[in-house]
Design a protein around this motif. Structure first.
Motif, PDB file in Angstrom:
ATOM      1  N   ASN A  93     -44.208 -17.486 105.140  1.00  0.00           N
ATOM      2  CA  ASN A  93     -45.873 -17.683 104.776  1.00  0.00           C
ATOM      3  C   ASN A  93     -45.794 -18.973 103.946  1.00  0.00           C
ATOM      4  O   ASN A  93     -46.827 -19.522 103.373  1.00  0.00           O
ATOM      5  CB  ASN A  93     -46.208 -16.679 103.473  1.00  0.00           C
ATOM      6  N   THR A  94     -44.658 -19.896 103.902  1.00  0.00           N
ATOM      7  CA  THR A  94     -44.715 -21.224 103.517  1.00  0.00           C
ATOM      8  C   THR A  94     -44.676 -22.403 104.489  1.00  0.00           C
ATOM      9  O   THR A  94     -43.666 -22.252 105.197  1.00  0.00           O
ATOM     10  CB  THR A  94     -43.731 -21.377 102.400  1.00  0.00           C
ATOM     11  N   SER A  95     -45.615 -22.991 104.697  1.00  0.00           N
ATOM     12  CA  SER A  95     -45.642 -24.204 105.720  1.00  0.00           C
ATOM     13  C   SER A  95     -45.304 -25.541 105.098  1.00  0.00           C
ATOM     14  O   SER A  95     -45.430 -25.715 103.919  1.00  0.00           O
ATOM     15  CB  SER A  95     -47.053 -24.312 106.249  1.00  0.00           C
ATOM     16  N   LEU A  96     -44.964 -26.367 105.973  1.00  0.00           N
ATOM     17  CA  LEU A  96     -44.613 -27.929 105.503  1.00  0.00           C
ATOM     18  C   LEU A  96     -45.903 -28.293 104.817  1.00  0.00           C
ATOM     19  O   LEU A  96     -45.722 -29.164 103.919  1.00  0.00           O
ATOM     20  CB  LEU A  96     -44.217 -28.609 106.785  1.00  0.00           C
ATOM     21  N   ALA A  97     -47.206 -28.115 105.405  1.00  0.00           N
ATOM     22  CA  ALA A  97     -48.327 -28.719 104.880  1.00  0.00           C
ATOM     23  C   ALA A  97     -48.512 -28.197 103.695  1.00  0.00           C
ATOM     24  O   ALA A  97     -49.022 -28.957 102.800  1.00  0.00           O
ATOM     25  CB  ALA A  97     -49.373 -28.160 106.019  1.00  0.00           C
ATOM     26  N   GLN A  98     -48.227 -27.009 103.187  1.00  0.00           N
ATOM     27  CA  GLN A  98     -48.544 -26.557 101.962  1.00  0.00           C
ATOM     28  C   GLN A  98     -47.694 -27.244 101.084  1.00  0.00           C
ATOM     29  O   GLN A  98     -47.859 -27.539  99.993  1.00  0.00           O
ATOM     30  CB  GLN A  98     -48.034 -24.972 101.903  1.00  0.00           C
ATOM     31  N   ILE A  99     -46.365 -27.175 101.383  1.00  0.00           N
ATOM     32  CA  ILE A  99     -45.298 -28.039 100.482  1.00  0.00           C
ATOM     33  C   ILE A  99     -45.681 -29.341 100.308  1.00  0.00           C
ATOM     34  O   ILE A  99     -45.741 -30.111  99.286  1.00  0.00           O
ATOM     35  CB  ILE A  99     -43.776 -27.923 101.114  1.00  0.00           C
ATOM     36  N   ALA A 100     -46.080 -30.253 101.452  1.00  0.00           N
ATOM     37  CA  ALA A 100     -46.614 -31.489 101.443  1.00  0.00           C
ATOM     38  C   ALA A 100     -47.745 -31.803 100.587  1.00  0.00           C
ATOM     39  O   ALA A 100     -47.724 -32.367  99.650  1.00  0.00           O
ATOM     40  CB  ALA A 100     -46.901 -32.108 102.631  1.00  0.00           C
ATOM     41  N   ARG A 101     -48.641 -30.694 100.410  1.00  0.00           N
ATOM     42  CA  ARG A 101     -49.920 -30.907  99.722  1.00  0.00           C
ATOM     43  C   ARG A 101     -49.507 -30.798  98.310  1.00  0.00           C
ATOM     44  O   ARG A 101     -49.960 -31.327  97.321  1.00  0.00           O
ATOM     45  CB  ARG A 101     -50.859 -29.853 100.052  1.00  0.00           C
ATOM     46  N   GLU A 102     -48.676 -29.992  97.895  1.00  0.00           N
ATOM     47  CA  GLU A 102     -48.418 -29.554  96.428  1.00  0.00           C
ATOM     48  C   GLU A 102     -47.450 -30.757  95.886  1.00  0.00           C
ATOM     49  O   GLU A 102     -47.797 -31.077  94.592  1.00  0.00           O
ATOM     50  CB  GLU A 102     -47.760 -28.348  96.285  1.00  0.00           C
ATOM     51  N   ALA A 103     -46.759 -31.240  96.610  1.00  0.00           N
ATOM     52  CA  ALA A 103     -45.779 -32.373  96.261  1.00  0.00           C
ATOM     53  C   ALA A 103     -46.439 -33.726  96.336  1.00  0.00           C
ATOM     54  O   ALA A 103     -46.114 -34.593  96.025  1.00  0.00           O
ATOM     55  CB  ALA A 103     -44.525 -32.465  97.320  1.00  0.00           C
ATOM     56  N   GLY A 104     -47.646 -33.939  96.773  1.00  0.00           N
ATOM     57  CA  GLY A 104     -48.217 -35.219  96.889  1.00  0.00           C
ATOM     58  C   GLY A 104     -47.799 -35.901  97.982  1.00  0.00           C
ATOM     59  O   GLY A 104     -47.970 -37.133  97.790  1.00  0.00           O
ATOM     60  N   VAL A 105     -47.274 -35.657  99.069  1.00  0.00           N
ATOM     61  CA  VAL A 105     -46.764 -36.314 100.077  1.00  0.00           C
ATOM     62  C   VAL A 105     -47.331 -35.668 101.503  1.00  0.00           C
ATOM     63  O   VAL A 105     -48.089 -34.858 101.361  1.00  0.00           O
ATOM     64  CB  VAL A 105     -45.151 -36.139 100.423  1.00  0.00           C
ATOM     65  N   THR A 106     -46.994 -36.214 102.564  1.00  0.00           N
ATOM     66  CA  THR A 106     -47.202 -36.094 103.848  1.00  0.00           C
ATOM     67  C   THR A 106     -46.184 -35.102 104.575  1.00  0.00           C
ATOM     68  O   THR A 106     -45.165 -35.090 104.081  1.00  0.00           O
ATOM     69  CB  THR A 106     -47.679 -37.059 104.752  1.00  0.00           C
ATOM     70  N   SER A 107     -46.807 -34.160 105.617  1.00  0.00           N
ATOM     71  CA  SER A 107     -45.813 -33.501 106.223  1.00  0.00           C
ATOM     72  C   SER A 107     -44.689 -34.363 106.768  1.00  0.00           C
ATOM     73  O   SER A 107     -43.406 -34.065 107.045  1.00  0.00           O
ATOM     74  CB  SER A 107     -46.343 -32.567 107.331  1.00  0.00           C
ATOM     75  N   ALA A 108     -45.159 -35.475 107.499  1.00  0.00           N
ATOM     76  CA  ALA A 108     -44.309 -36.555 108.061  1.00  0.00           C
ATOM     77  C   ALA A 108     -43.294 -37.042 107.132  1.00  0.00           C
ATOM     78  O   ALA A 108     -42.095 -37.170 107.264  1.00  0.00           O
ATOM     79  CB  ALA A 108     -44.891 -37.969 108.388  1.00  0.00           C
ATOM     80  N   GLY A 109     -43.582 -37.157 105.762  1.00  0.00           N
ATOM     81  CA  GLY A 109     -42.770 -37.660 104.711  1.00  0.00           C
ATOM     82  C   GLY A 109     -41.673 -36.819 104.458  1.00  0.00           C
ATOM     83  O   GLY A 109     -40.592 -36.932 104.172  1.00  0.00           O
ATOM     84  N   ILE A 110     -42.004 -35.517 104.665  1.00  0.00           N
ATOM     85  CA  ILE A 110     -40.940 -34.421 104.544  1.00  0.00           C
ATOM     86  C   ILE A 110     -40.039 -34.411 105.560  1.00  0.00           C
ATOM     87  O   ILE A 110     -38.800 -34.164 105.295  1.00  0.00           O
ATOM     88  CB  ILE A 110     -41.713 -33.034 104.168  1.00  0.00           C
ATOM     89  N   LEU A 111     -40.401 -34.499 106.577  1.00  0.00           N
ATOM     90  CA  LEU A 111     -39.701 -34.585 107.908  1.00  0.00           C
ATOM     91  C   LEU A 111     -38.754 -35.838 107.939  1.00  0.00           C
ATOM     92  O   LEU A 111     -37.725 -35.804 108.341  1.00  0.00           O
ATOM     93  CB  LEU A 111     -40.565 -34.595 109.282  1.00  0.00           C
ATOM     94  N   HIS A 112     -39.326 -36.869 107.315  1.00  0.00           N
ATOM     95  CA  HIS A 112     -38.454 -38.152 107.028  1.00  0.00           C
ATOM     96  C   HIS A 112     -37.219 -37.813 106.258  1.00  0.00           C
ATOM     97  O   HIS A 112     -36.147 -38.371 106.512  1.00  0.00           O
ATOM     98  CB  HIS A 112     -39.429 -39.160 106.442  1.00  0.00           C
ATOM     99  N   HIS A 113     -37.319 -37.101 105.154  1.00  0.00           N
ATOM    100  CA  HIS A 113     -36.265 -36.518 104.316  1.00  0.00           C
ATOM    101  C   HIS A 113     -35.364 -35.519 104.877  1.00  0.00           C
ATOM    102  O   HIS A 113     -34.232 -35.558 104.492  1.00  0.00           O
ATOM    103  CB  HIS A 113     -36.966 -36.491 102.903  1.00  0.00           C
ATOM    104  N   PHE A 114     -35.924 -34.736 105.489  1.00  0.00           N
ATOM    105  CA  PHE A 114     -35.254 -33.058 105.665  1.00  0.00           C
ATOM    106  C   PHE A 114     -35.220 -33.007 107.146  1.00  0.00           C
ATOM    107  O   PHE A 114     -34.453 -32.330 107.662  1.00  0.00           O
ATOM    108  CB  PHE A 114     -35.829 -32.071 104.764  1.00  0.00           C
ATOM    109  N   GLY A 115     -35.940 -33.713 108.128  1.00  0.00           N
ATOM    110  CA  GLY A 115     -35.843 -33.577 109.259  1.00  0.00           C
ATOM    111  C   GLY A 115     -36.524 -32.392 110.075  1.00  0.00           C
ATOM    112  O   GLY A 115     -37.031 -32.549 110.970  1.00  0.00           O
ATOM    113  N   SER A 116     -36.353 -31.231 109.241  1.00  0.00           N
ATOM    114  CA  SER A 116     -37.393 -29.977 109.723  1.00  0.00           C
ATOM    115  C   SER A 116     -37.415 -29.120 108.741  1.00  0.00           C
ATOM    116  O   SER A 116     -36.996 -29.191 107.695  1.00  0.00           O
ATOM    117  CB  SER A 116     -36.705 -29.371 111.042  1.00  0.00           C
ATOM    118  N   LYS A 117     -38.336 -27.929 108.975  1.00  0.00           N
ATOM    119  CA  LYS A 117     -38.532 -27.065 107.840  1.00  0.00           C
ATOM    120  C   LYS A 117     -37.208 -26.259 107.644  1.00  0.00           C
ATOM    121  O   LYS A 117     -36.799 -25.840 106.392  1.00  0.00           O
ATOM    122  CB  LYS A 117     -39.582 -26.044 108.412  1.00  0.00           C
ATOM    123  N   ALA A 118     -36.332 -26.014 108.846  1.00  0.00           N
ATOM    124  CA  ALA A 118     -35.099 -25.328 108.692  1.00  0.00           C
ATOM    125  C   ALA A 118     -34.041 -25.936 107.718  1.00  0.00           C
ATOM    126  O   ALA A 118     -33.494 -25.341 106.966  1.00  0.00           O
ATOM    127  CB  ALA A 118     -34.410 -25.107 109.934  1.00  0.00           C
TER     128      ALA A 118
END
Length: 207
Positions: A36-61
């Protein structure tokens, strides 16, 4: 005086952003679980974009694995794998109190990844087996030194000890009023009495 080079500043900023993402992901995973935790939720609370998360980590897994790697690093930093196994087991209570959020994270992710096809099942199973092996080796070391009985199976006692720790994680998260240090101390004393019965006087039997 030489200033910080722009590239170095970017590296520092990138590492800070990664830590922030991990902090937010950890908090949301404890609250909502990974399903029940999406990349979009994490991105929103972290103040970044989902693409930014994927840049650092590659995938949700991979982000999930990175969160667990930080938890494992915290454990490894405070563990003495060659030390007295009974003392190490008793000190687990300190880990609970030092990092309750990491304990909560592990409990939630373990419950959600019991099925073999779950994304973290293999990693968590490996971690469990490593933990059992560490405790078992500590018991065997005591057996070789003549401290512990040799008629007990070290692996079986290790499984029992890890099961106690896992159970206490859930119980303590549910009821933080439990006297954690005392409960661990009494369990370890009971384990010591069993491991040393017939070998020699136990320190826990002293006045």
């Amino acid at each position: 005086m030489t200033g910080v080079r722009p590239y170095d500043a970017l590296l520092v900023k990138g590492e800070e952003r990664k830590r922030l993402i991990l902090d937010v992901a950890q908090r949301l995973l404890v609250r909502n679980g990974w399903r029940n935790t999406s990349l979009a939720q994490i991105a929103r609370e972290a103040g970044v974009t989902s693409a930014g998360i994927l840049h650092h980590f590659g995938s949700k897994a991979q982000l999930l694995h990175a969160v667990l790697e930080r938890r494992d690093a915290d454990d490894n930093q405070h563990a003495d794998l060659g030390g007295d196994i009974l003392e190490e087991l008793e000190r687990v209570a300190q880990r609970f109190e030092r990092s309750p959020e990491l304990v909560g994270l592990f409990v939630v992710l373990r419950a959600e990844n019991l099925e073999p096809d779950s994304p973290l099942h293999a990693r968590l199973l490996h971690r469990h087996r490593v933990s059992v092996d560490i405790v078992a080796e500590g018991i065997r070391r005591g057996q070789r030194e003549g401290r512990f009985r040799t008629d007990l199976d070290a692996a079986d006692k290790a499984v029992e000890a890890i099961a106690f720790i896992n159970g206490m994680e859930t119980t303590w998260l549910l009821d933080s009023s439990i006297p954690l240090t005392r409960v661990f101390r009494e369990y370890v004393r009971s384990l010591e009495r069993e491991l040393t019965r017939g070998v020699g006087p136990s320190a826990t039997d002293s006045p």
